[in-house]
Structure formats: structure tokens, C-alpha cells
Write a protein that holds these residues in place. Sequence first.
Motif, mmCIF file in Angstrom:
data_model
loop_
_atom_site.group_PDB
_atom_site.id
_atom_site.type_symbol
_atom_site.label_atom_id
_atom_site.label_comp_id
_atom_site.label_asym_id
_atom_site.label_seq_id
_atom_site.Cartn_x
_atom_site.Cartn_y
_atom_site.Cartn_z
ATOM 1 N N PRO A 410 -5.816 1.156 -7.427
ATOM 2 C CA PRO A 410 -4.356 1.318 -7.517
ATOM 3 C C PRO A 410 -3.939 2.761 -7.800
ATOM 4 C CG PRO A 410 -5.062 -0.589 -8.783
ATOM 5 C CD PRO A 410 -6.299 0.116 -8.360
ATOM 6 N N LEU A 411 -4.782 3.472 -8.588
ATOM 7 C CA LEU A 411 -4.466 4.868 -8.897
ATOM 8 C C LEU A 411 -4.512 5.714 -7.618
ATOM 9 C CD1 LEU A 411 -3.866 6.664 -11.352
ATOM 10 C CD2 LEU A 411 -6.305 7.140 -11.521
ATOM 11 N N VAL A 414 -1.400 4.977 -5.582
ATOM 12 C CA VAL A 414 -0.174 5.656 -6.058
ATOM 13 C C VAL A 414 -0.249 7.153 -5.727
ATOM 14 C CG1 VAL A 414 1.286 6.170 -8.043
ATOM 15 C CG2 VAL A 414 0.201 3.952 -7.878
ATOM 16 N N LEU A 415 -1.448 7.751 -5.870
ATOM 17 C CA LEU A 415 -1.572 9.178 -5.531
ATOM 18 C C LEU A 415 -1.270 9.407 -4.050
ATOM 19 C CD1 LEU A 415 -4.707 10.181 -7.653
ATOM 20 C CD2 LEU A 415 -2.351 10.934 -7.986
ATOM 21 N N LEU A 418 2.427 9.141 -3.546
ATOM 22 C CA LEU A 418 3.094 10.403 -3.885
ATOM 23 C C LEU A 418 2.923 11.413 -2.746
ATOM 24 C CD1 LEU A 418 4.397 12.430 -5.890
ATOM 25 C CD2 LEU A 418 2.155 12.772 -6.891
ATOM 26 N N PHE A 419 1.687 11.483 -2.229
ATOM 27 C CA PHE A 419 1.392 12.396 -1.116
ATOM 28 C C PHE A 419 2.255 12.040 0.106
ATOM 29 C CE2 PHE A 419 -1.942 13.829 2.146
ATOM 30 C CZ PHE A 419 -1.587 15.160 2.033
ATOM 31 N N PHE A 421 5.073 10.393 0.110
ATOM 32 C CA PHE A 421 6.474 10.653 -0.227
ATOM 33 C C PHE A 421 6.819 12.121 0.047
ATOM 34 C CE2 PHE A 421 9.308 12.255 -3.634
ATOM 35 C CZ PHE A 421 10.457 11.550 -3.336
ATOM 36 N N ILE B 83 7.783 7.246 -9.328
ATOM 37 C CA ILE B 83 6.390 7.615 -9.017
ATOM 38 C C ILE B 83 5.613 7.815 -10.324
ATOM 39 C CG2 ILE B 83 4.910 9.418 -8.029
ATOM 40 C CD1 ILE B 83 7.140 9.846 -5.908
ATOM 41 N N SER B 86 4.852 4.486 -11.851
ATOM 42 C CA SER B 86 3.800 3.790 -11.082
ATOM 43 C C SER B 86 2.433 4.409 -11.363
ATOM 44 C CB SER B 86 4.084 3.873 -9.585
ATOM 45 O OG SER B 86 5.380 3.461 -9.306
ATOM 46 N N LEU B 87 2.430 5.743 -11.447
ATOM 47 C CA LEU B 87 1.173 6.464 -11.692
ATOM 48 C C LEU B 87 0.618 6.098 -13.074
ATOM 49 C CD1 LEU B 87 -0.316 8.478 -9.899
ATOM 50 C CD2 LEU B 87 0.838 10.325 -11.095
ATOM 51 N N ALA B 90 -0.728 2.600 -12.950
ATOM 52 C CA ALA B 90 -2.020 2.532 -12.243
ATOM 53 C C ALA B 90 -3.141 3.106 -13.097
ATOM 54 C CB ALA B 90 -1.916 3.282 -10.921
ATOM 55 N N ALA B 91 -2.825 4.177 -13.849
ATOM 56 C CA ALA B 91 -3.849 4.794 -14.697
ATOM 57 C C ALA B 91 -4.212 3.887 -15.872
ATOM 58 C CB ALA B 91 -3.343 6.142 -15.203
ATOM 59 N N ILE B 93 -4.392 0.619 -15.783
ATOM 60 C CA ILE B 93 -5.053 -0.635 -15.367
ATOM 61 C C ILE B 93 -6.501 -0.686 -15.860
ATOM 62 C CG2 ILE B 93 -5.882 -1.957 -13.362
ATOM 63 C CD1 ILE B 93 -3.287 -1.098 -11.920
ATOM 64 N N MET B 98 -4.761 -5.343 -15.816
ATOM 65 C CA MET B 98 -3.624 -5.414 -14.897
ATOM 66 C C MET B 98 -2.391 -6.051 -15.565
ATOM 67 S SD MET B 98 -3.791 -5.094 -11.318
ATOM 68 C CE MET B 98 -2.330 -4.478 -10.554
#
Lengths: 502, 153
Positions: A410-411, A414-415, A418-419, A421, B83, B86-87, B90-91, B93, B98
Motif C-alpha cells: 500500500p505504501l 500511495v507513493l 503521488l507520482f 498526481f 495524499i 493516505s501516505l 499506508a506507512a 499498516i 490494516m
Amino acid sequence: MIDLVAIAGEVMTPATLTAIFVGTLLGIVIGALPGLGSVVGISICLPFTFGMEPVTSITLLLGVYCGSVYGGSISAILINAPGTPQAAATSLDGHPMALRGEAASAIGWATAASVGGGLISCVILIAAAPQLARVAVHFGSIEIFALIVLALTCIAAVSSGSLLKGLLMGALGLFIALIGADPVTGAQRFTFGLSYLSGGVDLIAVVVGLFALSEAFTRVGALGLPRGEVLATWLKLPGWRAWKGRWRVLGQSSLIGSLVGALPGTGAATAAFISYALAKQTSANAAGFGKGEPDGIVAAESSNNAVTGSAMIPTLALGIPGDVVTAILLGAFVIHGIVPGVRLMSEHADTVNAIFMALILVNLAMLVLAFPVVRLFGRLLAVPERYILTGVVVLSLIGTAAVRGNPFDPLVAVLFGLFGFVLRRHAYPLAPLVIGLVLGPQLEASLRRGLLIEDGNFLAFFTNSWISAGLFAAAAAMIALPHARARFAKTAPHSAKESTDP
Amino acid sequence: MRGHLSPAVALALALLLAGIAAGLAAVGGAAVSLGNLAAQGDPLLLPGILIGLWIALAGLILWREAARAPAREAGARKALAVIAASLASAALIAPIGMFLALALATPLVLWLCGERTAWRLIAVSAALGPGLWFLFHHVFLIRLPSLLSGGAI
């Protein structure tokens, strides 16, 4: 000889039939909601297909794809806000019809034309793909390398944004695909000691990040825009008599859609506008175009749905995706251990034939499922967009974590979100990136095999095969043509002026 | 705005610098580990070609973007906040699982998206965050990263 019983046995399972139903329904809903589209829908669904059988998984994704292309027409007609770019041409005549109080008929025309166009393209796919695959099966490593180079340059050249940006995205996608263990020597490349990267960057995390999450992030900035009033909540299919004089529009637009769909990087929106323009010139009812003429809806909808089948021709016959959606579908093949390429149809004939049948069933399912979705459309539209976007973010995180159970996926998603976006905001096309990512391993394998065969002589790629030479020449032309055209456009008015001067 | 680096130029510059860094890593040997030396072929052949292409294209784009006027950016702040949320989620998790990551992130994202009614915020967050987690983890039995080794949450 095609074994129809075996194919039916593979498709007519409860799991695959459920996938057709659920995928198509989801697709229509996703397409009908303005803002989400085919790519976001497929990206969100992709991780959840991981545990399914290959045919079931591809069928679900095809259902989402075809359903969303059709679903876009519902919002285009009812609230003049195309749910997908493909449906923009539909609103030109669909919404005026709805304003006239004929919304149910307009959706009926769109539904019938979508199903008609989709089925015609299925027939073309079934007829053309095996022929193309029969030729392509003779391709060696050098020809495959040249074919992938051509596909990437085509997509970079016709993607939105500049050619340079498209090419850079293609190169980046290929590069990201090569991170991890080298398939020949086993050496770790660009992993910098991170064990997470030793198996390469997870394709699903990248796709979900680049398309679903970056779309959600982009739309967050535009939240709060008002939506139109829903003009009807039912649909009325046109009778046989109403079709009189319109069969030609349906046939011609479906053929245009099929032709455009088979070309890399063009897409359903282009097909819909070309068909609409041609129908406007050739239709007996040309005077009514733009004022609510059913011919306009038939042209746009049959054409954009015809793209769904024909886009699968290069995908299945050559293993070369023509757009983002087919690239993600090929990604689904990879996830299930099926290597895309020129031998896909010969080595996995049963799977491919089952996909053909599933595609026909998906188009028929649209006809049935359109009724409940149109009835529910008013309620669907009442769901605030902030809930939908939050749902997209949550489903993206769950989906990427679900595939391998790796909490770092998931990380990565999301990265990449962002890229994506940032890239979107500066008009970098994302299609070449994901297509490069899918085709990267195949490109490297064919390059290295080719060099091995030719004793390391790269020049032989251009001189030893007329097919590869032709493909490379076409790739060079794809890069040179836009520049030549721009230069010609700059000089043409000037020279025309000069020539008219006394 | 003279002397300001426009976001488009900054992105092109970042892409160029990333390409140069990848190139340096490849040349310096940091980018590749020893593999099977008996096997034929250079593992950095195609990556090398691609990095060269990457640097050249990013350089050209940078040159083009620098010549253009900077574009106005709108609506970016809200998107960047989502963002960041969300980041962070995600970090989190990996260390907290979760369930807790979603339980924290969902109301935050929803609030950033503009939901200000308390009961709706709670109800929709519960449905979209822990609700979807429960559906996939406990109903569909798709194992998601958990805090407890038993997988309950």
C-alpha cells in the motif's frame, strides 16, 4: 477446430457467470458516476481478482471495462456530464433529447447501440485475432523487440501531452519493470539492498497508485462542483421500426470503432467523435444532429463500445496492449502466470477462446443490467463525491495489501499515486508508463536473446530481418511525423501567402 | 515571481536528477549485485540504454519547460493533505495493522474531503474503513496485514 463445448464449460461456471454479472454491473455504475472511469474501475478491481481463475478474473475485468464504457452514456444523457471521456460525443444529441422529454428513449438508443457495437466488435475480434496471431507466431526475438519498440512509440506519440513526455514515461515504465533480479544472471539490479525490491516493483501497486489513487487525489482538488438534475429514471429500448434507416449508421460506426480500437493509443473517445462526424455527413437525418437526433447517439455509442472488442486484437494476438485498459488486462494475465506475447493465442487457446465467449456474454448482460442501474441512477448520483473518493482510497489500500499480504505494497501504491498526481498536473501521459511496465520484461528477454543469436551485433536487428526493419522504420516515422506535421503547419500558411502575393 | 522555480520545471529537474542518480549508481556499481558470472549477458545492458534515454529526454523536457511561463496551480493544497493522510495510513499498516490504520485514516480523509457533519463522519468512516476491512478480512477471508498474530484485528 474450436471445441465449443470445452469453451462453454470454462465460461458457464457459477464463478465466471457471477464475474460477468458483478463486473458488468460494477462497470455500468462506475461509468455512470461522473469522474470515475474504465481505468479507475479496473485498477480498483484488479487486486481482488488475484485469487480467481484466469478466465474468471479477466471476465470480471472485461465486464467492468465494457460496462463502464456504456455506463458513461447514462450520465451524459441524463445530466449532460459524461461519466467517461468516451461518452462525450453521446451527450451532444443525448442530452438535447432528454431535455425534450425523451430521456428514456435516448438511453434506450444508447443501450441498444452499445450492445450492437460491442457484439459487432466481438465478431471482428474473433475473426481477426487468430489470423494476426498466425502471422505473429513466426516472429523471432528480433521482430518481437521491434514490435514492442513500435508499440511504445505509437502510444507515446498519440498520448495526450508532448511526444517527449510520452517517450520519457515509456522509458521510465520499462526501467521500473527491470528493477529486481536479472532473469539471466540473477544479479540484483537497482534494489540497493532492499529485500522488498528483489522481486521487482509490484505491478498491481503501481497500477492502483498511478490510476485509482492519483485520480482520487486529482479529483479531491475539484470537489464541490454542482451536478445536474436527473431527467429520467427509466429506459425504453427502440422498436424494430425505429431502426429503419439507422442500421447503416450502426454498422459504419461499429466498423470505425473496431478499426480505431485496434490501433495503439487511440481509444474510444477518438472513435466516437470520428463516427459522430461521419454520421453527421452521411445520415439522412443530418439536419437534426446536435439537437437530439438518435442517429448521433447510435454513431457515438456503437463506435465507443466497438473499441472494447477490437482493442483486444493486438492484446491477444501480439501481446501488445493498445491502451491503459488492455495493459492492465495483460497485467492480469501476468499475475496469473500467463506470459503475454505472440504465442499467447497458440499456447493458451482455451483461455483466449473462453475470453471471446465471455466478452459476448458481457455485452448481452449490459442489455439486462442497464435497466436497474438507470432506475437507481438518481440515488447513485445523490451519493456525495467525497464518500466515493474516500472509498476509492480505502479500497486501493485494502486491494494492494490483499494481493500478497505485504504491508509495504500500500505504501508503494500511495507513493505511485503521488507520482501520478504530480505527472497528471504537468500533462505527462501515464499510459506509456504502465505499458512500458507490462512490456519491460518481454522487451529485455527479446533483446538479450536477439543479441545472443546475432553474436552481440545490434546492427543485425535492422539488417537481418525485413519485418523488424519495417517495424523500426514505422517507429521512427511515429516520432518524426508529428514534428514534420508541425513544421509543415507553421510554414504552410506562410508559403500559401507568398504564393498568392503578386 | 521572477527567480521562482515553477512546479513544471521542478518536476522536469527532479526527473533529470533521478535519471542522473540512477546512471551514477549503474556506473559506480551500486546498482547491481554479483550474479551468476558464468551466465552470458550484461544485466545492465537494457537499464543502461533506458537511463541514457531517460536523461536525454528529461533534459530536453527541462529545457522546454524552462522556456515556458509557469502555469497556475489550483486545488493542490487539499489534494496534498489527502495524499499525506493516505501516505501516513499506508506507512502505519506494517506496525499497527490494516484495521487501525484504516480506522484512523478514513475519518481524516473524509474530513479533508469536506465532511463536517459529525454523525455522518462517524457513520461513513465506520462503513468505509473498518466496515470494508471486516468485509474483506473476515467475510471474504482475504488476509490483510494485522496487528495481532491471530489476525483478529
